[in-house]
Write a protein that holds these residues in place. Structure first.
Motif, PDB file in Angstrom:
ATOM      1  N   PHE A  75       0.834  -1.206   0.000  1.00  0.00           N
ATOM      2  CA  PHE A  75       0.000   0.000   0.000  1.00  0.00           C
ATOM      3  C   PHE A  75       0.869   1.257   0.000  1.00  0.00           C
ATOM      4  N   PHE A  76       1.897   1.265   0.856  1.00  0.00           N
ATOM      5  CA  PHE A  76       2.778   2.435   0.902  1.00  0.00           C
ATOM      6  C   PHE A  76       3.621   2.546  -0.369  1.00  0.00           C
ATOM      7  N   ALA A  77       3.948   1.392  -0.970  1.00  0.00           N
ATOM      8  CA  ALA A  77       4.660   1.428  -2.252  1.00  0.00           C
ATOM      9  C   ALA A  77       3.765   1.990  -3.348  1.00  0.00           C
ATOM     10  N   LEU A  78       2.468   1.620  -3.311  1.00  0.00           N
ATOM     11  CA  LEU A  78       1.498   2.189  -4.255  1.00  0.00           C
ATOM     12  C   LEU A  78       1.430   3.699  -4.097  1.00  0.00           C
ATOM     13  N   LYS A  79       1.344   4.124  -2.837  1.00  0.00           N
ATOM     14  CA  LYS A  79       1.244   5.545  -2.537  1.00  0.00           C
ATOM     15  C   LYS A  79       2.450   6.312  -3.065  1.00  0.00           C
ATOM     16  N   ALA A  80       3.623   5.643  -3.036  1.00  0.00           N
ATOM     17  CA  ALA A  80       4.851   6.266  -3.519  1.00  0.00           C
ATOM     18  C   ALA A  80       5.022   6.134  -5.034  1.00  0.00           C
ATOM     19  N   GLY A  81       4.077   5.439  -5.686  1.00  0.00           N
ATOM     20  CA  GLY A  81       4.150   5.279  -7.138  1.00  0.00           C
ATOM     21  C   GLY A  81       5.113   4.208  -7.602  1.00  0.00           C
ATOM     22  N   LEU A  82       5.532   3.308  -6.702  1.00  0.00           N
ATOM     23  CA  LEU A  82       6.477   2.248  -7.048  1.00  0.00           C
ATOM     24  C   LEU A  82       5.721   1.017  -7.548  1.00  0.00           C
ATOM     25  N   PHE A  83       5.072   1.154  -8.697  1.00  0.00           N
ATOM     26  CA  PHE A  83       4.218   0.084  -9.209  1.00  0.00           C
ATOM     27  C   PHE A  83       4.994  -1.180  -9.553  1.00  0.00           C
ATOM     28  N   GLU A  84       6.179  -1.026 -10.112  1.00  0.00           N
ATOM     29  CA  GLU A  84       6.971  -2.201 -10.482  1.00  0.00           C
ATOM     30  C   GLU A  84       7.412  -2.976  -9.244  1.00  0.00           C
ATOM     31  N   VAL A  85       7.700  -2.258  -8.160  1.00  0.00           N
ATOM     32  CA  VAL A  85       8.063  -2.917  -6.900  1.00  0.00           C
ATOM     33  C   VAL A  85       6.871  -3.694  -6.357  1.00  0.00           C
ATOM     34  N   VAL A  86       5.683  -3.088  -6.446  1.00  0.00           N
ATOM     35  CA  VAL A  86       4.460  -3.747  -5.963  1.00  0.00           C
ATOM     36  C   VAL A  86       4.200  -5.030  -6.737  1.00  0.00           C
ATOM     37  N   LYS A  87       4.240  -4.943  -8.057  1.00  0.00           N
ATOM     38  CA  LYS A  87       3.953  -6.125  -8.875  1.00  0.00           C
ATOM     39  C   LYS A  87       5.042  -7.191  -8.711  1.00  0.00           C
ATOM     40  N   ALA A  88       6.280  -6.746  -8.557  1.00  0.00           N
ATOM     41  CA  ALA A  88       7.360  -7.707  -8.330  1.00  0.00           C
ATOM     42  C   ALA A  88       7.186  -8.413  -6.990  1.00  0.00           C
ATOM     43  N   TYR A 156      -6.781   0.076 -21.003  1.00  0.00           N
ATOM     44  CA  TYR A 156      -5.800  -0.479 -20.075  1.00  0.00           C
ATOM     45  C   TYR A 156      -6.342  -0.572 -18.651  1.00  0.00           C
ATOM     46  N   GLU A 157      -6.846   0.542 -18.118  1.00  0.00           N
ATOM     47  CA  GLU A 157      -7.314   0.573 -16.734  1.00  0.00           C
ATOM     48  C   GLU A 157      -8.548  -0.300 -16.550  1.00  0.00           C
ATOM     49  N   GLY A 158      -9.464  -0.244 -17.504  1.00  0.00           N
ATOM     50  CA  GLY A 158     -10.690  -1.028 -17.407  1.00  0.00           C
ATOM     51  C   GLY A 158     -10.415  -2.519 -17.375  1.00  0.00           C
ATOM     52  N   LEU A 159      -9.457  -2.979 -18.186  1.00  0.00           N
ATOM     53  CA  LEU A 159      -9.104  -4.398 -18.218  1.00  0.00           C
ATOM     54  C   LEU A 159      -8.615  -4.865 -16.858  1.00  0.00           C
ATOM     55  N   SER A 160      -7.723  -4.097 -16.241  1.00  0.00           N
ATOM     56  CA  SER A 160      -7.165  -4.476 -14.946  1.00  0.00           C
ATOM     57  C   SER A 160      -8.237  -4.552 -13.868  1.00  0.00           C
ATOM     58  N   ILE A 161      -9.162  -3.598 -13.881  1.00  0.00           N
ATOM     59  CA  ILE A 161     -10.228  -3.579 -12.871  1.00  0.00           C
ATOM     60  C   ILE A 161     -11.167  -4.765 -13.049  1.00  0.00           C
ATOM     61  N   ILE A 162     -11.520  -5.069 -14.295  1.00  0.00           N
ATOM     62  CA  ILE A 162     -12.421  -6.198 -14.557  1.00  0.00           C
ATOM     63  C   ILE A 162     -11.785  -7.510 -14.114  1.00  0.00           C
ATOM     64  N   PHE A 289      -7.635  -2.166  -6.570  1.00  0.00           N
ATOM     65  CA  PHE A 289      -8.705  -1.262  -6.124  1.00  0.00           C
ATOM     66  C   PHE A 289      -8.127  -0.067  -5.362  1.00  0.00           C
ATOM     67  N   LEU A 290      -7.153  -0.316  -4.485  1.00  0.00           N
ATOM     68  CA  LEU A 290      -6.540   0.764  -3.698  1.00  0.00           C
ATOM     69  C   LEU A 290      -5.787   1.751  -4.582  1.00  0.00           C
ATOM     70  N   SER A 291      -5.221   1.246  -5.680  1.00  0.00           N
ATOM     71  CA  SER A 291      -4.454   2.127  -6.571  1.00  0.00           C
ATOM     72  C   SER A 291      -5.345   3.188  -7.210  1.00  0.00           C
ATOM     73  N   LEU A 292      -6.656   2.940  -7.247  1.00  0.00           N
ATOM     74  CA  LEU A 292      -7.576   3.924  -7.809  1.00  0.00           C
ATOM     75  C   LEU A 292      -7.635   5.188  -6.961  1.00  0.00           C
ATOM     76  N   PRO A 296      -4.017   4.710 -10.975  1.00  0.00           N
ATOM     77  CA  PRO A 296      -4.376   3.315 -11.246  1.00  0.00           C
ATOM     78  C   PRO A 296      -3.181   2.463 -11.663  1.00  0.00           C
ATOM     79  N   MET A 297      -3.062   1.285 -11.056  1.00  0.00           N
ATOM     80  CA  MET A 297      -1.990   0.346 -11.383  1.00  0.00           C
ATOM     81  C   MET A 297      -2.547  -0.747 -12.284  1.00  0.00           C
ATOM     82  N   SER A 298      -1.799  -1.118 -13.287  1.00  0.00           N
ATOM     83  CA  SER A 298      -2.247  -2.185 -14.179  1.00  0.00           C
ATOM     84  C   SER A 298      -1.950  -3.541 -13.551  1.00  0.00           C
TER      85      SER A 298
END
Length: 347
Positions: A75-88, A156-162, A289-292, A296-298
């Motif tokens: 969550f804090f990584a999302l907040k910091a915009g570290l999307f690649e770290v989150v997904k990794a 892109y965003e819609g696909l991830s949410i679905i 959902f939190l990334s919204l 938004p994170m893919s």
């Protein structure tokens, strides 16, 4: 677990370090060492609460809080915009649970017992569901390589949410399956009747306190990631896929190994495979959902992560074939994990 509690001393040390501005690398290490025992306390408190709430609610609490530490860090990584770290960290948790935790459990238990049996039927259900979950991650990634960039930018965003909604619904159905309609598949005869060590009030207070401090330490950890990776010469990708999952799940990992040493492989395997399912079907959608709330994170993972995930799941399905484990299988799983870790290190 007693050894892990000694690490609680790093909580005040990390707080002091934050105020006096320790180097990012040192702050990353201190906060990581502080998170490990806090995660253990959170798991212990959840287990104690389950004695008072009953097996069904207790099982739900264990499922919900099993990966709470990693969810907070992410969550804090999302907040910091570290999307690649989150997904990794998501893919790293699954790979680590299947290869590192399961491998260490089989190796440790196999060194004490020649072979160890486990509930083959329950594992087959979970490992098959894990394969379906990973397919859910693969399809959006394949989709991104088969459409034009113009269309991709619009959808892109819609696909991830679905996909996240569908995966979360699978998670809810799996809880209903395991706790109600097919709970007999997951029944295990426990040799010892355990009794609560804490009062309900104490357990709730410990859970709340551990959660608050994990949130604080996670903020320290995430804020140190970018400067630390530059200072230490590491990639954020390696930190996300190897270091953060080990930090967030260290207490849970040690519990799995201890269960294997007690010849309770069903519990050890449930920790490894069950936790992986929670990561993909619960933690991943929740993070989407939190990334919204921020940016938004893919749900698109890179090719290296997907291949490692798929191979790890195939191994989990292979292990479930005979309903028995030995030390050699554990050693092989650890060897595969080491190969993957070294490969991601040199990326």
């Amino acid at each position: 677990m007693k050894f892990l509690r000694l690490l609680l001393v790093f909580i005040p040390i990390s707080l002091i370090g934050e105020f006096v501005h320790f180097s990012p690398t040192l702050m990353f290490i201190l906060s990581a060492l502080a998170i490990i025992p806090l995660a253990g306390l959170m798991g212990e408190a959840t287990e104690e609460i389950s004695f008072y709430s009953g097996p069904r609610i207790g099982g739900f609490l264990n499922a919900t809080f099993g990966n709470a530490t990693e969810l907070i860090i992410s969550f804090f990584a999302l907040k910091a915009g570290l999307f690649e770290v989150v997904k990794a960290s998501i893919s790293g948790s699954v790979i680590g649970n299947i290869l590192l935790v399961l491998g260490a459990s089989m190796l440790a238990g196999g060194m004490k017992y020649k072979t160890q049996a486990f509930n083959k039927q329950a594992l087959e259900v979970n490992s098959s569901m894990l394969l379906f979950a990973v397919i859910g991650l693969i399809i959006p990634a394949v989709f991104t390589h088969t459409v034009s960039p113009e269309l991709l930018n619009k959808q892109y965003e819609g696909l991830s949410i679905i996909v996240a909604v569908i995966m979360f619904s699978i998670y809810l159905m799996s809880l209903f399956f395991s706790f109600y309609t097919h709970k007999d598949l997951y029944s295990v005869d426990h040799r010892e009747e355990s009794k609560p060590k804490w009062s309900l009030k104490t357990a709730v207070l410990v859970l709340v306190a551990a959660t608050v401090f994990i949130g604080l330490e996670s903020e320290f950890l995430v804020s140190a990631v970018e400067p630390m990776t530059k200072e230490a010469g590491l990639s954020e990708f390696f930190v996300g896929i190897i270091l953060i999952p080990i930090i967030g799940n260290a207490a849970e990992h040690s519990t799995a190994v201890l269960m294997a040493l007690k010849n309770e492989m069903d519990v050890a395997i449930e920790i490894a495979i069950g936790s992986s399912l929670q990561i993909i079907l619960f933690v991943t959608p929740v993070l989407i959902f939190l990334s919204l709330l921020f940016k938004p994170m893919s749900i698109i993972f890179n090719e290296f992560e997907l291949v490692a995930l798929l191979l790890s799941v195939f191994i989990a399905n292979r292990v479930s074939n005979d309903g028995e484990s030995n030390w050699l299988e554990g050693f092989q799983l650890l060897a595969v994990y080491l190969i993957i870790a070294v490969s991601f290190f040199v990326l």
